[in-house]
Write a protein that holds these residues in place. Structure first.
Motif, PDB file in Angstrom:
ATOM      1  N   GLY A  33       0.819  -1.208   0.000  1.00 57.76           N
ATOM      2  CA  GLY A  33       0.000   0.000   0.000  1.00 57.76           C
ATOM      3  C   GLY A  33       0.848   1.253   0.000  1.00 57.76           C
ATOM      4  O   GLY A  33       2.065   1.205   0.210  1.00 57.76           O
ATOM      5  N   LEU A  34       0.187   2.382  -0.219  1.00 57.60           N
ATOM      6  CA  LEU A  34       0.834   3.696  -0.248  1.00 57.60           C
ATOM      7  C   LEU A  34       0.404   4.528   0.957  1.00 57.60           C
ATOM      8  O   LEU A  34      -0.645   4.270   1.554  1.00 57.60           O
ATOM      9  N   PRO A  35       1.197   5.525   1.343  1.00 53.50           N
ATOM     10  CA  PRO A  35       0.813   6.377   2.474  1.00 53.50           C
ATOM     11  C   PRO A  35      -0.484   7.142   2.194  1.00 53.50           C
ATOM     12  O   PRO A  35      -0.660   7.715   1.112  1.00 53.50           O
ATOM     13  N   ARG A  36      -1.370   7.161   3.168  1.00 57.20           N
ATOM     14  CA  ARG A  36      -2.633   7.890   2.998  1.00 57.20           C
ATOM     15  C   ARG A  36      -2.374   9.364   2.707  1.00 57.20           C
ATOM     16  O   ARG A  36      -3.068   9.973   1.868  1.00 57.20           O
ATOM     17  N   GLU A  37      -1.395   9.945   3.371  1.00 51.28           N
ATOM     18  CA  GLU A  37      -1.088  11.362   3.156  1.00 51.28           C
ATOM     19  C   GLU A  37      -0.787  11.632   1.688  1.00 51.28           C
ATOM     20  O   GLU A  37      -1.261  12.620   1.105  1.00 51.28           O
ATOM     21  N   LEU A  38      -0.019  10.764   1.069  1.00 50.29           N
ATOM     22  CA  LEU A  38       0.332  10.922  -0.349  1.00 50.29           C
ATOM     23  C   LEU A  38      -0.900  10.761  -1.237  1.00 50.29           C
ATOM     24  O   LEU A  38      -1.143  11.566  -2.145  1.00 50.29           O
ATOM     25  N   VAL A  39      -1.659   9.701  -0.990  1.00 48.48           N
ATOM     26  CA  VAL A  39      -2.830   9.405  -1.822  1.00 48.48           C
ATOM     27  C   VAL A  39      -3.834  10.559  -1.770  1.00 48.48           C
ATOM     28  O   VAL A  39      -4.363  10.991  -2.809  1.00 48.48           O
ATOM     29  N   GLU A  40      -4.077  11.080  -0.575  1.00 47.07           N
ATOM     30  CA  GLU A  40      -5.036  12.173  -0.446  1.00 47.07           C
ATOM     31  C   GLU A  40      -4.509  13.444  -1.108  1.00 47.07           C
ATOM     32  O   GLU A  40      -5.265  14.181  -1.751  1.00 47.07           O
ATOM     33  N   HIS A  41      -3.215  13.704  -0.970  1.00 46.29           N
ATOM     34  CA  HIS A  41      -2.621  14.894  -1.600  1.00 46.29           C
ATOM     35  C   HIS A  41      -2.768  14.845  -3.117  1.00 46.29           C
ATOM     36  O   HIS A  41      -3.044  15.870  -3.759  1.00 46.29           O
ATOM     37  N   LEU A  42      -2.582  13.662  -3.699  1.00 44.44           N
ATOM     38  CA  LEU A  42      -2.654  13.521  -5.147  1.00 44.44           C
ATOM     39  C   LEU A  42      -4.085  13.409  -5.657  1.00 44.44           C
ATOM     40  O   LEU A  42      -4.317  13.433  -6.874  1.00 44.44           O
ATOM     41  N   GLY A  43      -5.047  13.276  -4.744  1.00 45.03           N
ATOM     42  CA  GLY A  43      -6.437  13.164  -5.152  1.00 45.03           C
ATOM     43  C   GLY A  43      -6.800  11.818  -5.743  1.00 45.03           C
ATOM     44  O   GLY A  43      -7.769  11.700  -6.502  1.00 45.03           O
ATOM     45  N   TRP A  44      -6.039  10.798  -5.381  1.00 48.66           N
ATOM     46  CA  TRP A  44      -6.315   9.445  -5.872  1.00 48.66           C
ATOM     47  C   TRP A  44      -7.414   8.806  -5.021  1.00 48.66           C
ATOM     48  O   TRP A  44      -7.691   9.253  -3.908  1.00 48.66           O
ATOM     49  N   ASP A  57       9.453  17.497  -3.871  1.00 50.37           N
ATOM     50  CA  ASP A  57      10.089  18.792  -4.120  1.00 50.37           C
ATOM     51  C   ASP A  57       9.381  19.921  -3.381  1.00 50.37           C
ATOM     52  O   ASP A  57      10.007  20.948  -3.051  1.00 50.37           O
ATOM     53  N   ALA A  58       8.099  19.745  -3.118  1.00 51.63           N
ATOM     54  CA  ALA A  58       7.324  20.801  -2.459  1.00 51.63           C
ATOM     55  C   ALA A  58       7.421  20.740  -0.934  1.00 51.63           C
ATOM     56  O   ALA A  58       6.827  21.579  -0.243  1.00 51.63           O
ATOM     57  N   ARG A  59       8.182  19.785  -0.422  1.00 54.48           N
ATOM     58  CA  ARG A  59       8.250  19.586   1.026  1.00 54.48           C
ATOM     59  C   ARG A  59       9.637  19.937   1.553  1.00 54.48           C
ATOM     60  O   ARG A  59      10.627  19.892   0.828  1.00 54.48           O
ATOM     61  N   PRO A  60       9.730  20.286   2.853  1.00 52.81           N
ATOM     62  CA  PRO A  60      11.021  20.714   3.410  1.00 52.81           C
ATOM     63  C   PRO A  60      11.999  19.551   3.560  1.00 52.81           C
ATOM     64  O   PRO A  60      11.599  18.382   3.644  1.00 52.81           O
ATOM     65  N   ALA A  61      13.268  19.862   3.607  1.00 52.21           N
ATOM     66  CA  ALA A  61      14.314  18.855   3.801  1.00 52.21           C
ATOM     67  C   ALA A  61      14.058  18.099   5.097  1.00 52.21           C
ATOM     68  O   ALA A  61      13.647  18.679   6.108  1.00 52.21           O
ATOM     69  N   GLY A  62      14.275  16.791   5.031  1.00 49.80           N
ATOM     70  CA  GLY A  62      14.037  15.950   6.191  1.00 49.80           C
ATOM     71  C   GLY A  62      12.623  15.422   6.280  1.00 49.80           C
ATOM     72  O   GLY A  62      12.337  14.553   7.112  1.00 49.80           O
ATOM     73  N   HIS A  63      11.737  15.938   5.452  1.00 52.31           N
ATOM     74  CA  HIS A  63      10.334  15.501   5.456  1.00 52.31           C
ATOM     75  C   HIS A  63       9.829  15.325   4.027  1.00 52.31           C
ATOM     76  O   HIS A  63       8.657  15.572   3.738  1.00 52.31           O
ATOM     77  N   LYS A  64      10.726  14.918   3.146  1.00 47.50           N
ATOM     78  CA  LYS A  64      10.375  14.827   1.737  1.00 47.50           C
ATOM     79  C   LYS A  64       9.318  13.750   1.465  1.00 47.50           C
ATOM     80  O   LYS A  64       8.402  13.963   0.687  1.00 47.50           O
ATOM     81  N   PHE A  65       9.469  12.591   2.106  1.00 53.68           N
ATOM     82  CA  PHE A  65       8.600  11.453   1.817  1.00 53.68           C
ATOM     83  C   PHE A  65       7.451  11.364   2.816  1.00 53.68           C
ATOM     84  O   PHE A  65       7.608  11.674   3.994  1.00 53.68           O
ATOM     85  N   ALA A  66       6.307  10.903   2.326  1.00 56.34           N
ATOM     86  CA  ALA A  66       5.210  10.526   3.211  1.00 56.34           C
ATOM     87  C   ALA A  66       5.432   9.082   3.661  1.00 56.34           C
ATOM     88  O   ALA A  66       5.985   8.263   2.922  1.00 56.34           O
ATOM     89  N   HIS A  67       5.018   8.778   4.875  1.00 59.02           N
ATOM     90  CA  HIS A  67       5.216   7.446   5.451  1.00 59.02           C
ATOM     91  C   HIS A  67       3.877   6.804   5.786  1.00 59.02           C
ATOM     92  O   HIS A  67       2.898   7.487   6.084  1.00 59.02           O
TER      93      HIS A  67
END
Length: 275
Positions: free
Chosen positions: A66-77, A105-115
């Motif tokens: 699965g993918l992180p919910r934060e990412l999925v919701e951000h992308l509108g999937w 790219d839109a997120r600050p250093a150290g918090h680039k990826f959603a988990h």
């Protein structure tokens, strides 16, 4: 009672003869996991054909489900797992990389990826990473084939109850026993004596049952040598997944729901045996 087999899969999103998908087979016998044979698949098609065969097994697969919910919701999937996986499978790897890179790219250093919630207790890489390791592509290659094979994926989708697929992560057990010591590398220049010693120590600890899973690995002399001699660690990783699958089977036999998986986000999934 005839118990199902336990299997472990060290997965590759781009398998080849040099770097195949490795599937280890075992049996749970009186608190021990007896390792049987090991299969290799040098293409996704041959692996998918094996996966679709009738069987009776509980398997641990080293790829994210699965993918992180934060990412999925951000992308509108879609936020329902099956619909999300349908959408994801329809994308090309280039589209995945572009959308994930823009998110980072839109997120600050150290918090680039959603988990995902499971990444913390498992110590796993975020499932949206497309390099080092490319787990996003592993999900893209593996999950659609698991679904097409009709296997059951507890907590995510129903399927054949005699073929049960669970998300596994060999690094979870390896780190428990070795700490931060490295035991493998695909780079021949990095296949050092120190990593060889780490593999020996890891195999010995698994045979002695020193993990919190409470299971001992049973090997022949030839099997032990083969695991230690594989400097890539692929066969050893498949065996670590076998042990996680065997633990899940013990949870099922004890009457625990979902093969021991906790209640978790039905979009993200959970890594088996992660606390």
């Amino acid at each position: 009672m005839n118990l199902p087999a336990v299997i472990g899969c060290d997965f590759s999103s781009a398998p080849s003869r040099r770097k195949p998908i490795v599937v280890a087979h075992g049996r749970l016998v009186s608190g021990r996991v007896a390792l049987g044979h090991i299969d290799t698949f040098d293409s996704l098609d041959t692996w998918a054909a094996w996966l679709a065969q009738p069987g009776d097994w509980v398997g641990g697969f080293d790829l994210p489900f699965g993918l992180p919910r934060e990412l999925v919701e951000h992308l509108g999937w879609p936020t329902e797992w099956s619909a999300c996986m349908d959408h994801y499978a329809a994308l090309s790897r280039e589209q995945i990389r572009a959308q994930f890179a823009a998110f980072c790219d839109a997120r600050p250093a150290g918090h680039k990826f959603a988990h995902r919630a499971t990444d913390g207790p498992a110590g796993s890489s975020p499932s949206m990473k497309w390099v080092n390791p490319p787990v996003a592509y592993m999900l893209h290659a593996g999950v659609p084939r698991l679904r097409a094979a009709g296997v059951a994926m507890p907590g995510l989708c129903a399927g054949d109850p005699r073929r049960v697929a669970l998300e596994a992560y060999p690094g979870l057990l390896a780190r428990e026993l070795l700490g931060q010591r490295s035991y493998k590398s695909d780079d021949k220049a990095k296949q050092t004596p120190e990593r060889l010693i780490a593999r020996k120590d890891l195999v010995e600890a698994l045979e002695q049952g020193r993990t919190r899973l409470g299971l001992r690995l049973k090997l022949s002399h030839a099997q032990r040598d083969a695991l230690v001699d594989d400097a890539s660690g692929d066969r050893l990783d498949a065996v670590l997944c076998v042990l996680q699958a065997a633990w899940a089977l013990t949870q099922h036999l004890a009457g625990r729901s979902r093969y021991g998986l906790p209640e978790s986000d039905p979009l993200e999934g959970w890594i088996v045996s992660a606390a």
